[in-house]
Design an enzyme around this catalytic site. Sequence first.
Site, PDB file in Angstrom:
ATOM      1  N   ASP A 269      21.259 -27.453   9.033  1.00  0.00           N
ATOM      2  CA  ASP A 269      20.895 -28.649   8.072  1.00  0.00           C
ATOM      3  C   ASP A 269      21.982 -28.922   7.175  1.00  0.00           C
ATOM      4  OD1 ASP A 269      19.472 -30.585   7.158  1.00  0.00           O
ATOM      5  OD2 ASP A 269      18.740 -29.323   5.598  1.00  0.00           O
ATOM      6  N   ASP A 271      22.070 -31.531   3.943  1.00  0.00           N
ATOM      7  CA  ASP A 271      21.577 -31.709   2.585  1.00  0.00           C
ATOM      8  C   ASP A 271      20.464 -30.687   2.513  1.00  0.00           C
ATOM      9  OD1 ASP A 271      23.527 -33.906   2.621  1.00  0.00           O
ATOM     10  OD2 ASP A 271      21.599 -35.223   3.467  1.00  0.00           O
TER      11      ASP A 271
HETATM   12 MG   LIG Z   1      17.813 -30.898   4.230  1.00  0.00          MG
END
Ligand SMILES: [Mg+2]
Length: 441
Positions: A269, A271
């Site tokens: 992932d 952010d």
């Molecule tokens: Mg995230």
Amino acid sequence: MKMSALFPGRSAGLRQCVILVGGLGTRLGALTELLPKPVLPCGDRPFLAWLLRELSRFGFKEAVLLAGHLSDTLAEQVAELAKTLPRPLRIVISNEPLGAGTGGALYHAHALLDERFLLCNGDSLLDTNLAALLAAFADDDDSVYGRILLRHLDDARRYGVVTTENLTLGRDLVTGFLERPPAAANGITPGDIPGDINAGIYLLDRRIHSYLRPVCSLERDIMPALARDGRLRAMRADGFFIDIGVPEDFARAQNELPRRLHRPALFLDRDGVINVDHGYVGSSDRFEFMPGARETIAAATQSGWHVFIVTNQSGVARGYYDEAAVRRLHAWLTEQVIAVGGTIDDVRYCPYHPEGSVAAYRRSSDWRKPAPGMLLDLIRRWQVDPATSIMIGDQESDMAAAAAAGVAAFRFTGGNLAEFVLPLLQNPPAAATATLPQASA
Ligand SMILES: [Mg+2]
């Protein structure tokens, strides 16, 4: 962290790779009467498809094929195999005069060349971390026209060797090319003689043209001349090497290439994992790397893992930034990672949101986590085995998306990413599929 101190504006990534595919392949006999060597089948695809797939992992966008022998057949084969590549790659075929030699082929392609490019052979493959080479070349000063990859052999008696100064210190100047290791010159030395041999992979500056002639050999003429003038640096690389011009290697490639190049994948992932989640980050000026993030990616690349980003980007649907900005940011991010010796093999982002303010992006999507669409697409395109792969995310939706794709997931809640991920890379969870569906916390 290693950054380009002398040339802060120089990007570590390169756009173009140039591949020598014009050889006659005489050592393979009848096999190469109808097909050029680089497109001979290895496993389920032409050899060149494996090579281009590997190169595309390191951010190359264009491949220039320097063709000669059977170039029409080559063009037909390349048009087919290009459709099967996991990342789009622009392919240019340049027909070189027969018999120009490897240096001559480059001489005639001059008009097509970027300022800096990678050059390699179309009939051999070294499974190694090219990002480390790219990062070193970006740091080289202006007097350097090339960086060459070397393979260290415990016994190099049968090969030409490359001599260097301070190879292990990073100031790795090439001093010469010898037909045999010095101690083996008389051919009667018993026992192994170690040496560094040319792996056939070069990063070159297009100013090398001043050394080229219409007919010449890169290995025998040009590289020794560059070394004499102090314009050539070297780097040692480890990894599985295969040269399909050798009949035994060609036979070995049938099983070994598919086995080695189907890699485990590290899905990240973005952010909250790679960067601190400042909320809707759409540009590099708001991008703050998580501690240990670049080191994590470099270590994964070095250990032979794919690194993929899977990120929800509803900021597009909400009108905070557009898709072009997302792609620009990911290109920048990839260059930052290459500069420290890792790569991001591929990226999937989802710009949609059911409550977006931009009509074109206002919808639900099976790519938006917790749905697994982005992971499934990468698994299909790159032929990844989910059971050998792992996902790192900071949200419950990351865990759910991974579980639905059959990938073991681990939730990162802050701190140093390398401390969290590196133990997982060294000791990956075995057979995660046995207990599917599950996502551990
Ligand atoms: Mg995230």
